[in-house]
Design a protein around this motif. Structure first.
Motif, PDB file in Angstrom:
ATOM      1  N   THR A 161       0.811  -1.216   0.000  1.00 32.93           N
ATOM      2  CA  THR A 161       0.000   0.000   0.000  1.00 32.93           C
ATOM      3  C   THR A 161       0.847   1.270   0.000  1.00 32.93           C
ATOM      4  N   GLN A 162       2.148   1.125   0.141  1.00 32.31           N
ATOM      5  CA  GLN A 162       3.048   2.271   0.093  1.00 32.31           C
ATOM      6  C   GLN A 162       3.911   2.169  -1.157  1.00 32.31           C
ATOM      7  N   PRO A 163       4.115   3.266  -1.885  1.00 29.08           N
ATOM      8  CA  PRO A 163       4.941   3.211  -3.092  1.00 29.08           C
ATOM      9  C   PRO A 163       6.413   3.000  -2.750  1.00 29.08           C
ATOM     10  N   ILE A 164       7.158   2.536  -3.722  1.00 33.40           N
ATOM     11  CA  ILE A 164       8.602   2.388  -3.522  1.00 33.40           C
ATOM     12  C   ILE A 164       9.224   3.744  -3.226  1.00 33.40           C
ATOM     13  N   SER A 165       8.760   4.785  -3.912  1.00 37.94           N
ATOM     14  CA  SER A 165       9.201   6.152  -3.654  1.00 37.94           C
ATOM     15  C   SER A 165       8.010   7.076  -3.842  1.00 37.94           C
ATOM     16  N   ASP A 166       7.884   8.090  -3.000  1.00 36.70           N
ATOM     17  CA  ASP A 166       6.809   9.081  -3.178  1.00 36.70           C
ATOM     18  C   ASP A 166       7.374  10.401  -3.698  1.00 36.70           C
ATOM     19  N   MET A 167       8.566  10.334  -4.317  1.00 35.64           N
ATOM     20  CA  MET A 167       9.252  11.531  -4.809  1.00 35.64           C
ATOM     21  C   MET A 167       9.365  11.517  -6.332  1.00 35.64           C
ATOM     22  N   PHE A 168       8.423  10.856  -7.003  1.00 38.11           N
ATOM     23  CA  PHE A 168       8.383  10.793  -8.464  1.00 38.11           C
ATOM     24  C   PHE A 168       9.647  10.175  -9.065  1.00 38.11           C
ATOM     25  N   GLY A 169      10.402   9.431  -8.259  1.00 39.59           N
ATOM     26  CA  GLY A 169      11.598   8.763  -8.752  1.00 39.59           C
ATOM     27  C   GLY A 169      12.839   9.621  -8.767  1.00 39.59           C
ATOM     28  N   TYR A 170      12.750  10.871  -8.343  1.00 45.05           N
ATOM     29  CA  TYR A 170      13.918  11.752  -8.381  1.00 45.05           C
ATOM     30  C   TYR A 170      14.986  11.330  -7.374  1.00 45.05           C
ATOM     31  N   ASP A 171      14.595  10.542  -6.379  1.00 44.13           N
ATOM     32  CA  ASP A 171      15.580  10.023  -5.436  1.00 44.13           C
ATOM     33  C   ASP A 171      16.208   8.725  -5.931  1.00 44.13           C
ATOM     34  N   ARG A 172      15.839   8.286  -7.155  1.00 39.97           N
ATOM     35  CA  ARG A 172      16.357   7.028  -7.689  1.00 39.97           C
ATOM     36  C   ARG A 172      17.037   7.207  -9.054  1.00 39.97           C
ATOM     37  N   LEU A 201       9.264   5.059  -9.522  1.00 44.87           N
ATOM     38  CA  LEU A 201      10.528   4.658 -10.117  1.00 44.87           C
ATOM     39  C   LEU A 201      11.019   5.727 -11.081  1.00 44.87           C
ATOM     40  N   SER A 202      12.308   5.751 -11.348  1.00 49.81           N
ATOM     41  CA  SER A 202      12.855   6.678 -12.334  1.00 49.81           C
ATOM     42  C   SER A 202      12.753   6.053 -13.715  1.00 49.81           C
TER      43      SER A 202
END
Length: 233
Positions: A28-39, A204-205
């Motif tokens: 229920t939680q995304p891998i990243s909630d920063m639009f992939g900019y942290d990846r 994800l990026s």
């Protein structure tokens, strides 16, 4: 300030220790909630936006305007005489102005040959008035190069500042821009597929899926809608 090398190392570490298990999407939680900019350096939706603006590069010339900064003008425009910036509430320096696309009295009339307006109408409640304002800015013969979101998470950054109101489809974009520019003067392109949609929603990026996977277009899964509108008069 963290160096670009250190930032890339951190992104690599983040991807390594928080890898994607494509067979297990039951969370229920995304891998990243920063639009992939942290990846990675580019989110999935920004990959598509960049592709669309590049495809419209031959329409970007003369005196051009972009929202917030000159990122896409600097990247894709080779035939500019002037570049300007419009921002909702901040003065961005030389050749910039504060303007509200929904209020024509804050906008210069028929000043620009091209207006690059990416990811903006989603965040304007009266988006129809904003489209009319965009038309008002352009010289006769000018082009609007715009993108809007289809499938995408809410941007809490934007929502807390001016609101995040809308998601669109290719069909709605064709009609709403056609109402202002004339349907025969509007071209719409959609980008995305189910894999790209999952990757985008998981945060994800774009570098975590292949270019061939990104290139496949399925009109049932529209992440980004690109609009090229021509003002004839």
């Amino acid at each position: 300030m963290i160096s670009k090398i250190a930032l890339n190392v951190l992104k690599g570490i983040n991807r390594k220790f928080n890898t994607t298990n494509w067979k297990d999407l039951r969370h229920t939680q995304p891998i990243s909630d920063m639009f992939g900019y942290d990846r990675g350096d580019q989110s999935v939706h920004r990959y598509y936006i960049d592709e669309f603006v590049r495809e419209c590069a031959d329409k970007i010339s003369g005196t051009a305007l972009e929202v917030a900064d000159r990122m896409y003008l600097a990247r894709h425009a080779e035939r500019l005489s002037e570049s300007h910036v419009i921002h909702y509430n901040e003065d961005r320096g030389t050749n910039s102005f504060i303007g509200d696309l929904t209020r024509k009295e804050t906008l210069p009339a028929e000043k620009f040959d091209c207006f690059v307006c990416t990811q903006t109408y989603n965040f304007i409640y009266d988006f129809k008035a904003a489209i009319e304002g965009s038309h008002f800015l352009l010289k006769p013969g000018g082009y609007l190069v715009a993108t809007v979101s289809g499938i995408q998470q809410i941007s809490t950054f934007d929502a807390s500042r001016w609101g995040d109101y809308w998601r669109f489809t290719g069909e709605s974009a064709k009609r709403m821009f056609g109402d202002v520019f004339g349907s025969e003067n509007v071209q719409v392109v959609t980008y995305g597929n189910v894999l790209a949609a999952i990757a985008s929603l998981e945060g994800l990026s774009s570098s975590e899926i292949t270019k061939s996977e990104l290139a496949f277009r399925d009109p049932s899964y529209e992440l980004i809608i690109g609009i090229l509108a021509h003002k004839l008069k």
